[in-house]
Scaffold this motif. Structure first.
Motif, PDB file in Angstrom:
ATOM      1  N   ARG A  70       0.836  -1.206   0.000  1.00 44.77           N
ATOM      2  CA  ARG A  70       0.000   0.000   0.000  1.00 44.77           C
ATOM      3  C   ARG A  70       0.871   1.257   0.000  1.00 44.77           C
ATOM      4  NH1 ARG A  70      -3.900  -3.075   3.209  1.00 44.77           N
ATOM      5  NH2 ARG A  70      -5.716  -3.360   1.842  1.00 44.77           N
ATOM      6  N   ASP A  71       1.979   1.226   0.727  1.00 50.65           N
ATOM      7  CA  ASP A  71       2.901   2.364   0.695  1.00 50.65           C
ATOM      8  C   ASP A  71       3.462   2.557  -0.712  1.00 50.65           C
ATOM      9  OD1 ASP A  71       2.482   2.862   3.336  1.00 50.65           O
ATOM     10  OD2 ASP A  71       4.378   1.986   4.047  1.00 50.65           O
ATOM     11  N   LEU A  72       3.784   1.449  -1.368  1.00 47.06           N
ATOM     12  CA  LEU A  72       4.296   1.547  -2.737  1.00 47.06           C
ATOM     13  C   LEU A  72       3.216   2.065  -3.689  1.00 47.06           C
ATOM     14  CD1 LEU A  72       6.411  -1.725  -3.023  1.00 47.06           C
ATOM     15  CD2 LEU A  72       7.243   0.615  -2.787  1.00 47.06           C
ATOM     16  N   ALA A  73       1.965   1.661  -3.435  1.00 40.24           N
ATOM     17  CA  ALA A  73       0.871   2.169  -4.274  1.00 40.24           C
ATOM     18  C   ALA A  73       0.778   3.685  -4.181  1.00 40.24           C
ATOM     19  CB  ALA A  73      -0.449   1.520  -3.861  1.00 40.24           C
ATOM     20  N   ARG A  74       0.890   4.225  -2.965  1.00 44.47           N
ATOM     21  CA  ARG A  74       0.834   5.682  -2.818  1.00 44.47           C
ATOM     22  C   ARG A  74       2.050   6.344  -3.462  1.00 44.47           C
ATOM     23  NH1 ARG A  74      -2.824   3.531  -1.451  1.00 44.47           N
ATOM     24  NH2 ARG A  74      -3.190   4.087  -3.621  1.00 44.47           N
ATOM     25  N   ALA A  75       3.196   5.687  -3.354  1.00 48.17           N
ATOM     26  CA  ALA A  75       4.401   6.250  -3.969  1.00 48.17           C
ATOM     27  C   ALA A  75       4.273   6.300  -5.484  1.00 48.17           C
ATOM     28  CB  ALA A  75       5.632   5.434  -3.571  1.00 48.17           C
ATOM     29  N   VAL A  76       3.675   5.249  -6.061  1.00 49.00           N
ATOM     30  CA  VAL A  76       3.477   5.234  -7.515  1.00 49.00           C
ATOM     31  C   VAL A  76       2.482   6.310  -7.925  1.00 49.00           C
ATOM     32  CG1 VAL A  76       2.543   3.903  -9.433  1.00 49.00           C
ATOM     33  CG2 VAL A  76       4.070   2.813  -7.813  1.00 49.00           C
ATOM     34  N   ASP A  77       1.356   6.365  -7.230  1.00 50.38           N
ATOM     35  CA  ASP A  77       0.291   7.283  -7.618  1.00 50.38           C
ATOM     36  C   ASP A  77       0.693   8.744  -7.424  1.00 50.38           C
ATOM     37  OD1 ASP A  77      -2.160   7.747  -8.696  1.00 50.38           O
ATOM     38  OD2 ASP A  77      -3.284   7.476  -6.842  1.00 50.38           O
ATOM     39  N   ASP A  78       1.436   9.016  -6.330  1.00 54.03           N
ATOM     40  CA  ASP A  78       1.840  10.398  -6.040  1.00 54.03           C
ATOM     41  C   ASP A  78       3.187  10.755  -6.641  1.00 54.03           C
ATOM     42  OD1 ASP A  78      -0.463  10.517  -4.555  1.00 54.03           O
ATOM     43  OD2 ASP A  78       0.539  10.044  -2.660  1.00 54.03           O
ATOM     44  N   HIS A  79       3.821   9.774  -7.278  1.00 54.77           N
ATOM     45  CA  HIS A  79       5.147   9.953  -7.844  1.00 54.77           C
ATOM     46  C   HIS A  79       6.125  10.517  -6.815  1.00 54.77           C
ATOM     47  CE1 HIS A  79       8.317  11.311 -10.710  1.00 54.77           C
ATOM     48  NE2 HIS A  79       7.993  10.139 -11.220  1.00 54.77           N
ATOM     49  N   GLY A 107       8.258   9.269  -2.793  1.00 55.89           N
ATOM     50  CA  GLY A 107       8.588   8.206  -1.865  1.00 55.89           C
ATOM     51  C   GLY A 107       9.421   8.758  -0.736  1.00 55.89           C
ATOM     52  N   SER A 108       9.802   7.892   0.174  1.00 55.66           N
ATOM     53  CA  SER A 108      10.588   8.330   1.326  1.00 55.66           C
ATOM     54  C   SER A 108      11.410   7.164   1.830  1.00 55.66           C
ATOM     55  CB  SER A 108       9.659   8.856   2.427  1.00 55.66           C
ATOM     56  OG  SER A 108       8.855   7.801   2.930  1.00 55.66           O
ATOM     57  N   ASP A 109      12.316   7.497   2.732  1.00 60.81           N
ATOM     58  CA  ASP A 109      13.117   6.440   3.346  1.00 60.81           C
ATOM     59  C   ASP A 109      12.240   5.487   4.153  1.00 60.81           C
ATOM     60  OD1 ASP A 109      15.374   7.526   2.246  1.00 60.81           O
ATOM     61  OD2 ASP A 109      15.897   8.702   4.028  1.00 60.81           O
ATOM     62  N   ALA A 110      11.102   5.998   4.680  1.00 61.21           N
ATOM     63  CA  ALA A 110      10.211   5.140   5.461  1.00 61.21           C
ATOM     64  C   ALA A 110       9.665   4.000   4.605  1.00 61.21           C
ATOM     65  CB  ALA A 110       9.061   5.969   6.037  1.00 61.21           C
ATOM     66  N   ILE A 111       9.363   4.282   3.330  1.00 64.76           N
ATOM     67  CA  ILE A 111       8.863   3.239   2.437  1.00 64.76           C
ATOM     68  C   ILE A 111       9.948   2.197   2.195  1.00 64.76           C
ATOM     69  CG2 ILE A 111       8.022   2.773   0.112  1.00 64.76           C
ATOM     70  CD1 ILE A 111       6.686   5.474   0.129  1.00 64.76           C
ATOM     71  N   VAL A 112      11.170   2.645   2.026  1.00 66.12           N
ATOM     72  CA  VAL A 112      12.284   1.721   1.837  1.00 66.12           C
ATOM     73  C   VAL A 112      12.397   0.792   3.040  1.00 66.12           C
ATOM     74  CG1 VAL A 112      14.768   1.517   1.482  1.00 66.12           C
ATOM     75  CG2 VAL A 112      13.498   3.379   0.383  1.00 66.12           C
ATOM     76  N   ASP A 113      12.281   1.371   4.247  1.00 66.31           N
ATOM     77  CA  ASP A 113      12.380   0.562   5.462  1.00 66.31           C
ATOM     78  C   ASP A 113      11.216  -0.413   5.573  1.00 66.31           C
ATOM     79  OD1 ASP A 113      14.667   1.922   6.118  1.00 66.31           O
ATOM     80  OD2 ASP A 113      13.654   3.364   7.436  1.00 66.31           O
ATOM     81  N   THR A 114      10.001   0.034   5.235  1.00 67.01           N
ATOM     82  CA  THR A 114       8.825  -0.841   5.300  1.00 67.01           C
ATOM     83  C   THR A 114       8.983  -2.047   4.376  1.00 67.01           C
ATOM     84  OG1 THR A 114       7.407   1.053   5.792  1.00 67.01           O
ATOM     85  CG2 THR A 114       6.335  -0.935   4.972  1.00 67.01           C
ATOM     86  N   CYS A 115       9.482  -1.784   3.163  1.00 65.48           N
ATOM     87  CA  CYS A 115       9.680  -2.877   2.204  1.00 65.48           C
ATOM     88  C   CYS A 115      10.785  -3.821   2.667  1.00 65.48           C
ATOM     89  CB  CYS A 115      10.013  -2.309   0.831  1.00 65.48           C
ATOM     90  SG  CYS A 115       8.630  -1.437   0.052  1.00 65.48           S
TER      91      CYS A 115
END
Length: 360
Positions: free
Chosen positions: A298-307, A309-317
């Protein structure tokens, strides 16, 4: 069989889309410029001396021919059309001067014109060689030199006028359609990520039908690539593109990133979808691992849609991938599937953020 009106009434959506495509701002501007160029060409031709004003109607023809979807297409079409008309008219004059019988002249001219046209680049210039040849030969009224000169010269004048009007008044620059297509592609990718996340969290959710969704994503990729190609073409020889105001460099980069993202996304979804061949995934995954993976998706979905991302998404993945790798799978097949999910998850995150997935 139902009438055309009945068929249109039965499919208002298709009719509406067709009308909308015909009355876009670009098409309206193009129609207005074509009318203006034709009028200017007609008035200019009427002012010419001698016999030329008797054939003034060929000038508007050339002006309309010059109205192409892009500035560079207009220049190229005008040049090749002029060459095609000149070659065809010249062949007709030579054939007439040869004094061959009409039954022999016509087929000879057509054969030679078609062969000569084959030496030209593909386009309207090639098509006009045999057309101009037979037209001048058959419509000259016994004076192909005068008629051919007027036909070629006035059409060429119209081509020049049409090209000048086209380039001077709002030459097409299609950057907005490209941005809309890229946004559509991002939204489609984000939607698939959300659906895969929902399936991971809740077994009662409908399984993702990957074949249909992957085909839809590929269509979105193709549409965006077509829009990018069109935008690049409309920038060439376009004064509105001078100064970098409508640069496409970032759009080109985003297109490459999205293409790679879709490729990784389809690979990831294939492990979770209803068409998967790998057993026990995600069915036997612990609830906390499924939840962690769904959160990452879901974090990646928001990153794709909003173009973004953040370091938090990297950590979550990274956490979700580590949980997948640490899972004590009940079978070799399940362990391989979990490893594949972890690999594609990290690779997808890297693609979304524009990094090569070398260490995924």
């Amino acid at each position: 069989m139902p009438s055309l009106a009945a068929r249109v009434a039965a499919s208002p959506g298709a009719a509406g889309r067709g009308i909308a495509a015909a009355v876009t701002p670009d098409r309206l501007v193009l129609a207005g410029k074509a009318a203006l160029a034709a009028m200017i060409a007609w008035l200019a031709a009427r002012l010419l001396p001698g016999f030329l004003d008797d054939y003034a109607y060929y000038a508007p023809f050339g002006a309309v021919v010059a109205m192409m979807p892009s500035a560079v297409d207009s220049l190229r079409t005008s040049l090749y059309t002029f060459l095609g008309l000149g070659l065809g008219g010249g062949l007709a004059v030579l054939a007439y001067l040869s004094a061959l019988p009409a039954l022999a002249t016509v087929p000879i001219v057509i054969v030679v014109a078609v062969l000569v046209a084959g030496l030209m680049p593909i386009g309207p210039g090639r098509d006009y060689v045999p057309v101009a040849a037979i037209f001048v030969l058959m419509s000259s009224g016994g004076d192909p030199e005068m008629f051919g000169t007027a036909y070629v010269a006035l059409t060429a004048m119209g081509l020049v006028i049409g090209t000048v009007v086209h380039l001077a008044i709002l030459p097409p620059l299609r950057t907005l359609p490209l941005e809309r297509r890229l946004a559509t592609l991002r939204a489609a990718a984000a939607s698939l990520l959300d659906d895969v996340a929902a399936q991971l969290e809740d077994a009662e959710q409908p399984a993702v039908s990957l074949e249909e969704r992957a085909a839809g994503l590929q269509r979105a990729v193709d549409d965006a690539q077509s829009a990018l190609t069109d935008a690049q073409r409309t920038r060439r020889a376009n004064v509105r593109a001078i100064g970098g105001r409508h640069t496409l460099s970032m759009s080109t980069v985003h297109m490459g990133e999205l293409r790679a993202t879709v490729r990784e996304l389809v690979a990831l979804a294939s492990v979770v979808s209803d068409e998967r061949t790998t057993v026990a995934v995600p069915d036997d995954l612990p609830a906390e691992t499924r939840a962690s993976l769904a959160e990452a998706l879901r974090d990646l979905a928001r990153a794709v849609d909003d173009h973004g991302g953040s370091d938090a998404i990297v950590d979550t993945c990274a956490r979700a991938a580590e949980a997948l790798r640490a899972w004590d799978a009940p079978s070799t097949a399940a362990d391989a599937a979990a490893g594949a999910l972890a690999h594609h998850l990290v690779a997808l995150e890297q693609r979304i953020h524009g990094r090569p997935a070398e260490d995924a």
